[in-house]
Design an enzyme around this catalytic site. Structure first.
Site, PDB file in Angstrom:
ATOM      1  N   HIS A 373       0.793  -1.233   0.000  1.00 49.87           N
ATOM      2  CA  HIS A 373       0.000   0.000   0.000  1.00 49.87           C
ATOM      3  C   HIS A 373       0.821   1.276   0.000  1.00 49.87           C
ATOM      4  O   HIS A 373       0.262   2.358   0.206  1.00 49.87           O
ATOM      5  CB  HIS A 373      -0.920   0.046   1.221  1.00 49.87           C
ATOM      6  CG  HIS A 373      -2.010  -0.979   1.212  1.00 49.87           C
ATOM      7  ND1 HIS A 373      -3.249  -0.753   0.675  1.00 49.87           N
ATOM      8  CD2 HIS A 373      -2.034  -2.241   1.672  1.00 49.87           C
ATOM      9  CE1 HIS A 373      -3.994  -1.829   0.809  1.00 49.87           C
ATOM     10  NE2 HIS A 373      -3.284  -2.754   1.414  1.00 49.87           N
ATOM     11  N   LYS A 566      -7.970  14.261   4.850  1.00 52.67           N
ATOM     12  CA  LYS A 566      -7.181  13.025   4.821  1.00 52.67           C
ATOM     13  C   LYS A 566      -6.124  13.170   5.907  1.00 52.67           C
ATOM     14  O   LYS A 566      -5.969  14.249   6.490  1.00 52.67           O
ATOM     15  CB  LYS A 566      -6.538  12.801   3.453  1.00 52.67           C
ATOM     16  CG  LYS A 566      -5.849  14.048   2.870  1.00 52.67           C
ATOM     17  CD  LYS A 566      -5.285  13.785   1.486  1.00 52.67           C
ATOM     18  CE  LYS A 566      -6.268  14.022   0.351  1.00 52.67           C
ATOM     19  NZ  LYS A 566      -6.461  12.884  -0.529  1.00 52.67           N
ATOM     20  N   ARG A 567      -5.392  12.081   6.198  1.00 54.42           N
ATOM     21  CA  ARG A 567      -4.324  12.200   7.179  1.00 54.42           C
ATOM     22  C   ARG A 567      -3.375  13.341   6.783  1.00 54.42           C
ATOM     23  O   ARG A 567      -3.138  13.583   5.596  1.00 54.42           O
ATOM     24  CB  ARG A 567      -3.544  10.878   7.268  1.00 54.42           C
ATOM     25  CG  ARG A 567      -4.287   9.797   8.023  1.00 54.42           C
ATOM     26  CD  ARG A 567      -4.546  10.184   9.446  1.00 54.42           C
ATOM     27  NE  ARG A 567      -3.336  10.151  10.230  1.00 54.42           N
ATOM     28  CZ  ARG A 567      -3.064   9.266  11.180  1.00 54.42           C
ATOM     29  NH1 ARG A 567      -3.945   8.346  11.508  1.00 54.42           N
ATOM     30  NH2 ARG A 567      -1.951   9.320  11.845  1.00 54.42           N
ATOM     31  N   LYS A 572       1.225  14.423   1.190  1.00 54.56           N
ATOM     32  CA  LYS A 572      -0.122  14.776   0.728  1.00 54.56           C
ATOM     33  C   LYS A 572      -0.268  16.292   0.496  1.00 54.56           C
ATOM     34  O   LYS A 572      -1.261  16.760  -0.040  1.00 54.56           O
ATOM     35  CB  LYS A 572      -1.170  14.286   1.726  1.00 54.56           C
ATOM     36  CG  LYS A 572      -1.238  12.751   1.842  1.00 54.56           C
ATOM     37  CD  LYS A 572      -2.268  12.312   2.864  1.00 54.56           C
ATOM     38  CE  LYS A 572      -2.226  10.834   3.200  1.00 54.56           C
ATOM     39  NZ  LYS A 572      -2.937   9.984   2.227  1.00 54.56           N
ATOM     40  N   THR A 677      -8.402   6.763  -1.850  1.00 55.76           N
ATOM     41  CA  THR A 677      -9.753   6.229  -2.036  1.00 55.76           C
ATOM     42  C   THR A 677     -10.788   7.330  -1.804  1.00 55.76           C
ATOM     43  O   THR A 677     -11.899   7.244  -2.307  1.00 55.76           O
ATOM     44  CB  THR A 677     -10.029   5.044  -1.080  1.00 55.76           C
ATOM     45  OG1 THR A 677      -9.493   5.354   0.207  1.00 55.76           O
ATOM     46  CG2 THR A 677      -9.398   3.768  -1.598  1.00 55.76           C
ATOM     47  N   LYS A 681     -14.518   8.634  -3.534  1.00 55.30           N
ATOM     48  CA  LYS A 681     -15.753   8.967  -2.797  1.00 55.30           C
ATOM     49  C   LYS A 681     -16.278  10.333  -3.213  1.00 55.30           C
ATOM     50  O   LYS A 681     -17.483  10.524  -3.413  1.00 55.30           O
ATOM     51  CB  LYS A 681     -15.486   8.936  -1.287  1.00 55.30           C
ATOM     52  CG  LYS A 681     -15.146   7.538  -0.780  1.00 55.30           C
ATOM     53  CD  LYS A 681     -14.565   7.523   0.634  1.00 55.30           C
ATOM     54  CE  LYS A 681     -13.910   6.163   0.894  1.00 55.30           C
ATOM     55  NZ  LYS A 681     -13.048   6.145   2.098  1.00 55.30           N
TER      56      LYS A 681
HETATM   57  C1  OAK Z   1      -0.602   2.472   6.190  1.00 58.04           C
HETATM   58  C2  OAK Z   1       0.412   1.873   6.896  1.00 58.04           C
HETATM   59  C3  OAK Z   1       1.467   1.284   6.245  1.00 58.04           C
HETATM   60  C4  OAK Z   1       1.493   1.281   4.871  1.00 58.04           C
HETATM   61  C5  OAK Z   1       0.494   1.881   4.165  1.00 58.04           C
HETATM   62  C6  OAK Z   1      -0.560   2.478   4.808  1.00 58.04           C
HETATM   63  C7  OAK Z   1      -1.672   3.115   4.080  1.00 58.04           C
HETATM   64  O1  OAK Z   1      -2.681   3.475   4.669  1.00 58.04           O
HETATM   65  N1  OAK Z   1      -1.565   3.274   2.765  1.00 58.04           N
HETATM   66  C8  OAK Z   1      -2.666   3.806   2.006  1.00 58.04           C
HETATM   67  O2  OAK Z   1      -3.441   2.716   1.541  1.00 58.04           O
HETATM   68  C9  OAK Z   1      -4.594   3.130   0.831  1.00 58.04           C
HETATM   69  C10 OAK Z   1      -5.382   1.893   0.492  1.00 58.04           C
HETATM   70  O3  OAK Z   1      -4.699   1.128  -0.445  1.00 58.04           O
HETATM   71  C11 OAK Z   1      -4.201   3.940  -0.392  1.00 58.04           C
HETATM   72  O4  OAK Z   1      -5.361   4.379  -1.026  1.00 58.04           O
HETATM   73  C12 OAK Z   1      -3.332   5.125   0.015  1.00 58.04           C
HETATM   74  O5  OAK Z   1      -2.865   5.780  -1.129  1.00 58.04           O
HETATM   75  C13 OAK Z   1      -2.158   4.643   0.850  1.00 58.04           C
HETATM   76  O6  OAK Z   1      -1.439   5.735   1.342  1.00 58.04           O
END
Ligand code: OAK
Length: 830
Positions: A373, A566-567, A572, A677, A681
């Site tokens: 991710h 978002k976070r 970002k 995501t 939305k």
């Molecule tokens: C959180 C902790 C470790 C590694 C990745 C994440 C994370 O939240 N990544 C996010 O995942 C989402 C779902 O796939 C993506 O849409 C976001 O872009 C990504 O930052």
């Protein structure tokens, strides 16, 4: 197993378990019964909160029935199941979602009304289940909704944190964190399974035992913590299927050491107890960032060990041969957090089930698949070898053995290339050594996927490039993320949902989102456009009311609502957004009254949490609030600009914000946002987006077309060169940006020294996220947004075309792709 009962008993069971018909009257009976018995209250003291509890319990009764039927049929059919291992499930509220998925909203709504309550007030009592940070956790929740709706035999496994993601308050413009004790008042959405308890071992040592020509390993000693299961039913939409998320809670194995207690070591006796309970106490609040705390590693193993024990136990009930394990079980790793599951399964098969190493490894690698991710280096999990050795002495041996056999195969592929071997190794050869969890996850899985086209391409070209060389490209796939239209349109935006259903003449679009395409035909219908706009307007009014409640600022619903929620993270670029706001403010201030008449009024809305230890992200929040307090009380700009920071952004706040946006910003440095995501939305809720060429923005652009999206900024392939330039050359700063920085430095938004570390990221920090490179095109894109918003008719058309073309981004599509190309599972409908 029924044979132990006399036929009369079975008959009686069957007679008594006929499900009650569900309608308004039976609901009311059930509501009152729960008030009287479950809550021990009466008509004299039911408030909105007890009404919520009673309604939730009435719904829960129905969920349990469906849940039981689903488990029964899945057991009977004994088809292959998928297990989704995620350290985070960001579910939000459940009542409204369950009512809608079960089709009970109208009848139960009537029912509570007659009993003297308003459904909205009841729904508003629920606290969010916030067992996640952001994108990764919410994705898991959307995927569970789709798995249930599409009738797949699936389970989620996670952790039942006592404290979810912290609550954010803003004090003097700064973020303050407060514990989220969400279990304070009973949680009707979980079923405690006190009978399902797994012992999880930590520490101790390993004995090597030789038996003839065979060696086996025995892991003994150390401490044992118990995992207790709590089940969370997840109902599908418009089907009877209701699947399960099993969350594990830790508790001490021995109740209490009275020996120690009586010997006067009271505190020690309590300490052991508390330590075990502490294991699942808190969710780590970092998004896209690894913090190497031992407790986190313990959480990961605790959860993985309990889940695998459960999965293996279920498999063993069918008395099949171990070779059939991958035909019955698919396990999806949601990022590397559960990567130890690979080692744990190998340990179970070799040490406990006595399979030989290679046969076991064959089973393991055909069972697991891994989703990545993020490509951010600071998010890559790696654990010090000494830490793992201490906690999991047998696992570290297995990891080294796996690595040895793996590298032997690599050596045959690239003889003598020591650098190649070192780059692929599961072990990083530093002092101390580290275990690279992504490498472990790749080596132990048969498939690896990214979460949007660009991201999947980038992982193949960068972080996993050497693995592609070794395994070939076919092991690596793309599965573009998706969102559930049930929560993110039907539930969050009931008015738009109704208008769509009326226009299309059916509700089938909620199960096949591509059917929205037909809305395109209505763009030329004036009355339809008027109603479409009216829905957006009423959602903006709802958000304006919320803003007045939480931050006490009045905003004009006729202004353009510009949202970034978002976070908070440097990649970002909320920083770029607020710098742009300052530019806008100064531009308006320099205008004559005549010129001002031509300005589109804007409300710029921010929301999001910063990790408590992320200093720069927290300063961004402070800057936003400082700018807000200057801008919002400046009467010379005639309400042409307002800046709002909405505190404590979470799933249920998102449900209010998203439907109300005219434009939302998804402006990460190209190549850094794996998918995003919330972009999906917003567009599904007919909001336009302003975005960079990154993550799923690119695919959204492909679907909705050039005219309906505002894209800007450099491309991912340019990023390395731009960074290089900042590092080694004197890159002149964008002049508009320079002016904005000087303005902050002059103290226009409070004491300048506060913001110095933030501004330094652009100068001494070499502008790693390339704000200065993108600032010019960002401002240009913002101008285009203003111009487009002035042409009302065209804007509504764009807005309709957004929703109409989002068919691809349903989580149903994503889940079908996973089911067919990775998991090999088929639906089993109740
Ligand atoms: C959180 C902790 C470790 C590694 C990745 C994440 C994370 O939240 N990544 C996010 O995942 C989402 C779902 O796939 C993506 O849409 C976001 O872009 C990504 O930052």
């Amino acid at each position: 197993e029924l044979s132990k009962w006399r036929p009369e008993v079975i008959e009686l069971w069957e007679k008594c378990s006929v499900p009650e018909t569900i309608n308004k009257e039976t609901f009311q009976k059930s509501f009152i019964r729960h008030v009287n018995t479950t809550l021990a209250r009466s008509i004299y003291n039911v408030d909105n909160f007890s009404a919520y509890q009673a309604t939730a319990h009435a719904v829960r009764d129905r969920l349990i029935q469906r849940w039981n039927e689903t488990q029964q049929i899945h057991t009977e059919r004994d088809q292959k199941r998928v297990y989704y291992l995620s350290l985070e499930f960001l579910l939000g509220r459940s009542l409204d979602n369950a009512l809608l998925n079960l089709g009970l909203k109208d009848s139960f709504g009537e029912g509570v009304k007659e009993l003297g309550f308003k459904m909205e007030d009841i729904l508003d009592q629920e606290v969010d289940a916030a067992l996640g940070n952001g994108g990764l956790g919410r994705l898991a929740a959307c995927y569970m909704d789709s798995l249930a709706t599409l009738c797949y035999p699936a389970w989620g496994y996670g952790v039942r944190y006592t404290y979810g993601i912290f609550q954010q308050k803003i004090v003097d413009g700064y973020q303050d964190e407060f514990p989220d004790y969400w279990l304070n008042f009973d949680n009707p959405w979980e079923l405690p399974r006190v009978d399902i308890v797994v012992d999880v071992q930590f520490g101790g040592h390993v004995n090597k035992i030789t038996e003839g020509d065979k060696v086996r390993h025995e892991w003994i000693g150390g401490e044992t913590v118990q995992a207790v299961a709590y089940d969370v039913p997840i109902p599908g939409y418009g089907v009877k299927n209701c699947i399960n998320i099993r969350l594990w809670n830790s508790k001490p194995r021995r109740k209490f050491d009275f020996g120690k207690f009586n010997a006067g070591e009271y505190d020690q006796a309590v300490q052991e107890q508390m330590k075990a309970e502490f294991l699942t106490a808190v969710l780590y609040p970092n998004d896209n960032h690894m913090v190497g705390k031992e407790l986190r590693l313990k959480q990961q193993y605790f959860w993985v060990a309990a889940s695998l024990h459960d999965i293996v136990r279920r498999f063993k009930k069918s008395q099949r041969d171990w070779n059939e394990f991958p035909d019955q079980v698919a396990i999806q790793l949601n990022d590397t957090h559960p990567a130890l599951a690979i080692v744990e399964l190998q340990r179970i098969l070799v040490d406990e089930e006595r399979l030989d190493w290679d046969a076991a490894w064959d089973i393991v690698t055909h069972t697991f698949a891994f989703t990545n991710h993020t490509v951010l280096p600071e998010a890559m999990e790696k654990w010090p070898v000494p830490m793992i050795s201490q906690l999991l002495p047998r696992h570290i041996q297995i990891i080294f053995d796996l690595n040895l056999f793996f590298l032997q195969r690599v050596e045959k592929f690239a003889p003598g290339d020591r650098d190649f071997l070192a780059r692929l190794s599961i072990i990083e050869e530093s002092t101390p050594q580290y275990v690279r969890m992504a490498h472990l996850a790749i080596v132990g899985s048969h498939r690896v996927n990214g979460v949007a086209k660009l991201h999947s391409k980038l992982i193949k070209e960068t972080i996993f490039k050497d693995f592609v060389k070794y395994y070939g490209p076919d092991k690596f796939e793309n599965k573009t993320n998706g969102i559930t239209p049930r929560r993110w349109l039907h539930q969050a935006n009931p008015k738009l949902s109704e208008l769509i259903t009326e226009t299309l003449g059916h509700k089938d679009w909620l199960k096949d989102l591509t059917l929205l395409k037909k809305l395109e035909e209505s763009v030329h219908d004036k009355e339809f456009r008027r109603r479409w706009m009216a829905v957006k307007h009423s959602n903006k009014v709802r958000l304006a009311e919320y803003i007045r409640d939480v931050v006490d600022v009045d905003v004009n619903p006729n202004a353009l609502f510009d949202v970034q929620v978002k976070r908070i993270h440097e990649y970002k670029r909320q920083f770029m957004n607020i710098l742009g706001v300052i530019h806008r403010y100064n531009t308006i201030k320099s205008m004559s009254p005549e010129q001002m008449r031509d300005v589109v009024p804007r409300v710029v809305i921010f929301g999001g949490k910063a990790a408590p230890g992320y200093y720069i992200a927290k300063l961004v929040i402070k800057l936003i609030n400082s700018v807000a307090s200057v801008v919002n009380k400046d009467s010379t700009i005639q309400d042409l600009l307002k800046v709002i920071f909405i505190p404590d952004y979470n799933v249920s706040v998102a449900e209010i914000i998203i439907p109300a946006s005219d434009i939302s910003q998804h402006i990460s440095t190209a190549g850094t946002e794996a998918s995003g995501t919330s972009n999906m939305k917003f567009v599904l809720n007919c909001g336009l987006i302003l975005g960079t060429v990154d993550g799923a923005n690119i695919e959204i652009h492909e679907e909705i077309g050039d005219d309906n999206i505002f894209m800007f900024g450099h491309l991912a392939e340019q990023v390395d060169d731009l960074r290089y330039a900042h590092r080694y050359r004197d890159v002149p700063m964008d002049p508009h940006l320079d002016a904005v920085i000087k303005d902050i430095e002059s103290g226009s938004f409070g004491e300048a020294r506060i913001f110095a570390p933030l501004i330094n990221t652009l100068t001494f920090g070499k502008d790693y996220y390339l704000i200065s490179d993108d600032f010019g095109s960002y401002l240009d894109a913002q101008k285009l947004v203003d111009e487009a918003y002035k042409k009302e008719k065209d804007w509504v058309k764009k807005s309709i075309l957004c929703t109409a073309n989002m068919g691809q981004f349903s989580s149903d599509r994503a889940i079908k792709e996973y089911a067919e190309s990775i998991w090999g599972i088929i639906p089993v409908k109740v």
